[in-house]
Write an enzyme that holds these catalytic residues in place. Structure first.
Site, PDB file in Angstrom:
ATOM      1  N   ARG A  51      -9.202  -0.170   3.713  1.00 64.04           N
ATOM      2  CA  ARG A  51      -8.269   0.836   3.203  1.00 64.04           C
ATOM      3  C   ARG A  51      -6.923   0.205   2.871  1.00 64.04           C
ATOM      4  O   ARG A  51      -6.206   0.701   2.003  1.00 64.04           O
ATOM      5  CB  ARG A  51      -8.020   1.926   4.260  1.00 64.04           C
ATOM      6  CG  ARG A  51      -9.159   2.899   4.459  1.00 64.04           C
ATOM      7  CD  ARG A  51      -8.725   4.005   5.388  1.00 64.04           C
ATOM      8  NE  ARG A  51      -7.411   4.490   4.975  1.00 64.04           N
ATOM      9  CZ  ARG A  51      -6.501   5.016   5.781  1.00 64.04           C
ATOM     10  NH1 ARG A  51      -6.763   5.160   7.060  1.00 64.04           N
ATOM     11  NH2 ARG A  51      -5.342   5.420   5.321  1.00 64.04           N
ATOM     12  N   ARG A  85      -0.045  14.878  13.104  1.00 63.81           N
ATOM     13  CA  ARG A  85       0.665  14.398  11.924  1.00 63.81           C
ATOM     14  C   ARG A  85       1.084  15.597  11.082  1.00 63.81           C
ATOM     15  O   ARG A  85       0.466  15.916  10.078  1.00 63.81           O
ATOM     16  CB  ARG A  85      -0.201  13.420  11.139  1.00 63.81           C
ATOM     17  CG  ARG A  85      -0.591  12.216  11.978  1.00 63.81           C
ATOM     18  CD  ARG A  85      -1.173  11.115  11.166  1.00 63.81           C
ATOM     19  NE  ARG A  85      -0.173  10.507  10.295  1.00 63.81           N
ATOM     20  CZ  ARG A  85      -0.379   9.395   9.605  1.00 63.81           C
ATOM     21  NH1 ARG A  85      -1.527   8.781   9.690  1.00 63.81           N
ATOM     22  NH2 ARG A  85       0.554   8.907   8.832  1.00 63.81           N
ATOM     23  N   CYS A  90      -4.989   8.082   8.826  1.00 64.41           N
ATOM     24  CA  CYS A  90      -5.401   7.552  10.119  1.00 64.41           C
ATOM     25  C   CYS A  90      -5.194   8.598  11.208  1.00 64.41           C
ATOM     26  O   CYS A  90      -4.268   9.406  11.159  1.00 64.41           O
ATOM     27  CB  CYS A  90      -4.611   6.301  10.449  1.00 64.41           C
ATOM     28  SG  CYS A  90      -5.114   4.900   9.469  1.00 64.41           S
ATOM     29  N   ASP A 114       3.298   0.349  12.165  1.00 59.64           N
ATOM     30  CA  ASP A 114       2.059  -0.119  11.535  1.00 59.64           C
ATOM     31  C   ASP A 114       1.737  -1.576  11.870  1.00 59.64           C
ATOM     32  O   ASP A 114       0.682  -2.075  11.493  1.00 59.64           O
ATOM     33  CB  ASP A 114       2.120   0.077  10.010  1.00 59.64           C
ATOM     34  CG  ASP A 114       2.040   1.549   9.628  1.00 59.64           C
ATOM     35  OD1 ASP A 114       1.783   2.391  10.510  1.00 59.64           O
ATOM     36  OD2 ASP A 114       2.245   1.867   8.435  1.00 59.64           O
ATOM     37  N   LYS A 116       0.839  -1.215   0.000  1.00 63.95           N
ATOM     38  CA  LYS A 116       0.000   0.000   0.000  1.00 63.95           C
ATOM     39  C   LYS A 116       0.869   1.258   0.000  1.00 63.95           C
ATOM     40  O   LYS A 116       0.706   2.139  -0.839  1.00 63.95           O
ATOM     41  CB  LYS A 116      -0.909  -0.011   1.230  1.00 63.95           C
ATOM     42  CG  LYS A 116      -1.502   1.345   1.614  1.00 63.95           C
ATOM     43  CD  LYS A 116      -2.402   1.190   2.802  1.00 63.95           C
ATOM     44  CE  LYS A 116      -2.370   2.151   3.922  1.00 63.95           C
ATOM     45  NZ  LYS A 116      -1.537   3.280   4.025  1.00 63.95           N
ATOM     46  N   ASN A 117       1.784   1.338   0.933  1.00 65.57           N
ATOM     47  CA  ASN A 117       2.534   2.587   1.068  1.00 65.57           C
ATOM     48  C   ASN A 117       3.510   2.806  -0.087  1.00 65.57           C
ATOM     49  O   ASN A 117       3.822   3.942  -0.427  1.00 65.57           O
ATOM     50  CB  ASN A 117       3.250   2.640   2.420  1.00 65.57           C
ATOM     51  CG  ASN A 117       2.260   2.880   3.559  1.00 65.57           C
ATOM     52  OD1 ASN A 117       1.106   3.232   3.311  1.00 65.57           O
ATOM     53  ND2 ASN A 117       2.689   2.667   4.793  1.00 65.57           N
TER      54      ASN A 117
HETATM   55  C1  UD1 Z   1       4.135   6.754   6.874  1.00 67.09           C
HETATM   56  C2  UD1 Z   1       3.100   5.681   6.628  1.00 67.09           C
HETATM   57  C3  UD1 Z   1       2.402   5.299   7.921  1.00 67.09           C
HETATM   58  C4  UD1 Z   1       3.437   4.926   8.995  1.00 67.09           C
HETATM   59  C5  UD1 Z   1       4.526   5.994   9.119  1.00 67.09           C
HETATM   60  C6  UD1 Z   1       5.672   5.562  10.029  1.00 67.09           C
HETATM   61  C7  UD1 Z   1       2.391   6.154   4.370  1.00 67.09           C
HETATM   62  C8  UD1 Z   1       1.328   6.644   3.465  1.00 67.09           C
HETATM   63  N1  UD1 Z   1       2.125   6.179   5.678  1.00 67.09           N
HETATM   64  O1  UD1 Z   1       3.419   7.868   7.381  1.00 67.09           O
HETATM   65  O2  UD1 Z   1       1.554   4.199   7.648  1.00 67.09           O
HETATM   66  O3  UD1 Z   1       2.794   4.778  10.242  1.00 67.09           O
HETATM   67  O4  UD1 Z   1       5.088   6.276   7.826  1.00 67.09           O
HETATM   68  O5  UD1 Z   1       6.270   4.401   9.544  1.00 67.09           O
HETATM   69  O6  UD1 Z   1       3.434   5.727   3.921  1.00 67.09           O
HETATM   70  N2  UD1 Z   1       6.949  14.055  11.420  1.00 67.09           N
HETATM   71  C9  UD1 Z   1       7.224  15.369  11.713  1.00 67.09           C
HETATM   72  N3  UD1 Z   1       7.165  16.282  10.683  1.00 67.09           N
HETATM   73  C10 UD1 Z   1       6.863  15.924   9.403  1.00 67.09           C
HETATM   74  C11 UD1 Z   1       6.593  14.572   9.141  1.00 67.09           C
HETATM   75  C12 UD1 Z   1       6.643  13.654  10.180  1.00 67.09           C
HETATM   76  O7  UD1 Z   1       7.504  15.724  12.839  1.00 67.09           O
HETATM   77  O8  UD1 Z   1       6.850  16.792   8.530  1.00 67.09           O
HETATM   78  C13 UD1 Z   1       6.995  13.066  12.522  1.00 67.09           C
HETATM   79  C14 UD1 Z   1       5.623  12.467  12.800  1.00 67.09           C
HETATM   80  O9  UD1 Z   1       4.876  13.244  13.704  1.00 67.09           O
HETATM   81  C15 UD1 Z   1       5.981  11.107  13.341  1.00 67.09           C
HETATM   82  C16 UD1 Z   1       7.294  10.763  12.640  1.00 67.09           C
HETATM   83  O10 UD1 Z   1       7.777  11.974  12.090  1.00 67.09           O
HETATM   84  O11 UD1 Z   1       6.236  11.175  14.729  1.00 67.09           O
HETATM   85  C17 UD1 Z   1       7.175   9.758  11.532  1.00 67.09           C
HETATM   86  O12 UD1 Z   1       6.241  10.205  10.584  1.00 67.09           O
HETATM   87  P1  UD1 Z   1       6.377   9.824   9.033  1.00 67.09           P
HETATM   88  O13 UD1 Z   1       7.452   8.808   8.867  1.00 67.09           O
HETATM   89  O14 UD1 Z   1       6.481  11.079   8.251  1.00 67.09           O
HETATM   90  O15 UD1 Z   1       4.979   9.161   8.740  1.00 67.09           O
HETATM   91  P2  UD1 Z   1       4.123   9.284   7.432  1.00 67.09           P
HETATM   92  O16 UD1 Z   1       5.016   9.404   6.245  1.00 67.09           O
HETATM   93  O17 UD1 Z   1       3.050  10.285   7.599  1.00 67.09           O
END
Ligand code: UD1
Length: 436
Positions: A404, A122, A117, A312, A22-23
């Site tokens: 999803r 986020r 989610c 996840d 998915k991701n």
């Molecule tokens: C992706 C995955 C999600 C998974 C997550 C962590 C997808 C579509 N989703 O989400 O299923 O749970 O990786 O493996 O691929 N953060 C910041 N600033 C930012 C971005 C992130 O502080 O601009 C922090 C977040 O709050 C969190 C951490 O970084 O604590 C990890 O987030 P991130 O790896 O970015 O998750 P996603 O890419 O949203």
């Protein structure tokens, strides 16, 4: 809105095959929007998040043609807008990748803040900071008005970008924006998840020059054109594979899971071996079983960016810990609010208390069937697992959230002996997916 009804207590047995990630596919679909020619994507899972992403891509002008089971021909050459403002953009978190893709295509991008989610704050500040370093404006929190981001760059230039938090989304988004930027971009402290490597491999096969994906330093040399023209097959889904490994485990069954990458499963297999399970593996399969008289040992998990244990799989692994003897700990280090499902598990008999970002699991418990809700995608998967292990009947409402991310989950589980069915029903717990 559908619900799942599970009659628990049956050992799962047989063979099950894992679908595309998915991701990975969500990042790849966005990346396909940047190409200068068509491409074909294979092993695309038939899940709701992918359908939503395909619809969003069509609304900006991409031509998408199904070309067989799990295969799509994608022609982005007529994309005619830099605005991704279809309401469905809010439904899925990964729509944020269109920011990087549209910025690359038009030097500007307008988009709703993405959904996904609901497990804590986020932010996308790191994505925006990366774009800013590459010359884009409109990238400060104060620039976001009425939930809409408007980014403009006269020119995108390669930059040296250090991520102070390891972020999957920021790594991919910056990689997208850098692919056709002028000069070299270096992302340091990059995330290393398998789907990052897959998006980079997709882009390289279409003409990009990306090196180091899968390590913590990624170097992207901007190219003027991304010709496309090739087929690309998406990697198997690490999280779906882990969910089926745990399904076999919680029912004390004997299941061989096919079409996975065993290396991606190591953070889970080492823990399952510690707990007392038998794990056999080949090039693209893993068999999970357990000896009849084996009592499960408690253990501790800590979620971390790859190659650590994936967040996840945290709710699903917590179900497994409920069945082990003694006290186990589940530390959640990635998200700040990912234990919302615990009261649902408690209603099925689990003994869990939460201290800060740690779940203390006191086992073994005997799950009993109950009416529970899938509070998000992976929380929903955890309810399915607890239902399979429980005595009696479990009904799971808001099961559309599970759809999803899991292709044909009911059919796949039935294929290995689960007594699960999808039942129709308006139920009082349902929250429309748009609210996520
Ligand atoms: C992706 C995955 C999600 C998974 C997550 C962590 C997808 C579509 N989703 O989400 O299923 O749970 O990786 O493996 O691929 N953060 C910041 N600033 C930012 C971005 C992130 O502080 O601009 C922090 C977040 O709050 C969190 C951490 O970084 O604590 C990890 O987030 P991130 O790896 O970015 O998750 P996603 O890419 O949203």
């Amino acid at each position: 809105m559908s619900r799942y009804r599970i009659e628990g207590g049956y050992k799962l047995q047989g063979d099950v095959s894992i679908s595309g990630s998915k991701n990975a596919v969500l990042g790849i679909l966005a990346a396909a929007m940047m190409l200068d020619g068509p491409c074909k994507i294979e092993n695309v899972p038939d899940i709701v998040d992918v359908q939503v992403m395909l619809e969003i891509c069509e609304t900006i002008g991409a031509k998408i043609t199904p070309a067989g089971e799990g295969i799509y021909e994608i022609d982005p050459t007529n994309i005619n807008t830099f605005e991704a403002t279809h309401p469905k953009v809010k439904n899925i978190r990964a729509s944020y990748y269109l920011l990087g893709a549209l910025l690359t295509r038009f030097r500007k991008a307008t988009m709703y803040m993405p959904g996904g989610c609901n497990f804590g704050t986020r932010p996308i500040d790191l994505h925006l900071k990366g774009f800013r370093k590459m010359g884009a404006s409109g990238t400060r929190a104060t620039d976001i008005r009425d939930g809409i981001i408007r980014i403009v760059a006269d020119e995108l230039v390669g930059a040296h970008i250090f991520l102070d938090v390891v972020s999957v989304g920021a790594t991919i988004n910056i990689m997208l924006a850098a692919t056709k930027a002028n000069g070299m971009t270096i992302i340091e402290n990059a995330a290393k998840e398998p789907h990052i490597v897959d998006v980079a491999n997709f882009l390289n096969s279409m003409g990009a020059n990306i090196k180091g994906a899968g390590t913590d330093t990624i170097r992207i040399k901007g190219v003027p054109v991304l010709p496309g023209g090739y087929s690309y097959s998406v990697i198997p889904d690490q999280i779906e594979a882990g969910t089926y490994m745990i399904a076999a485990a919680v029912t004390r069954g004997d299941v061989t899971i096919h079409n996975l990458i065993p290396k991606h499963m190591e953070p889970l297999t080492v823990k399952m071996l510690d707990m007392g399970y038998n794990i056999e593996q080949g090039d693209d399969w893993i068999r999970v079983s357990i000896d009849d008289d084996m009592e499960l040992e408690s253990t501790n998990f800590k979620t971390r960016p790859y190659p650590g244990f994936p967040t996840d799989l945290q709710p699903q692994a917590t179900v497994l810990l409920c069945l082990a003897n003694g006290m186990s700990r589940m530390h959640e280090n990635v998200w700040d609010n990912r234990f919302q499902y615990v009261p649902e598990l408690q209603s099925m008999g689990a003994s869990i208390s939460i201290i800060d970002r740690c779940a203390l699991v006191n086992g073994p418990c005997s799950f009993s069937g109950a009416s529970v809700t899938a509070l998000d995608l992976r929380a929903g998967a955890a309810m399915v697992l607890a239902g399979l292990a429980a005595s009696g009947v479990t009904t799971i409402s808001s099961a559309n959230r599970i759809d999803r991310g899991y292709e044909k989950i009911v059919e796949k589980l039935r294929g290995i002996g689960a007594h699960i069915e999808r039942i129709a029903g308006d139920d009082e717990h349902v929250v429309p997916i748009d609210d996520e």
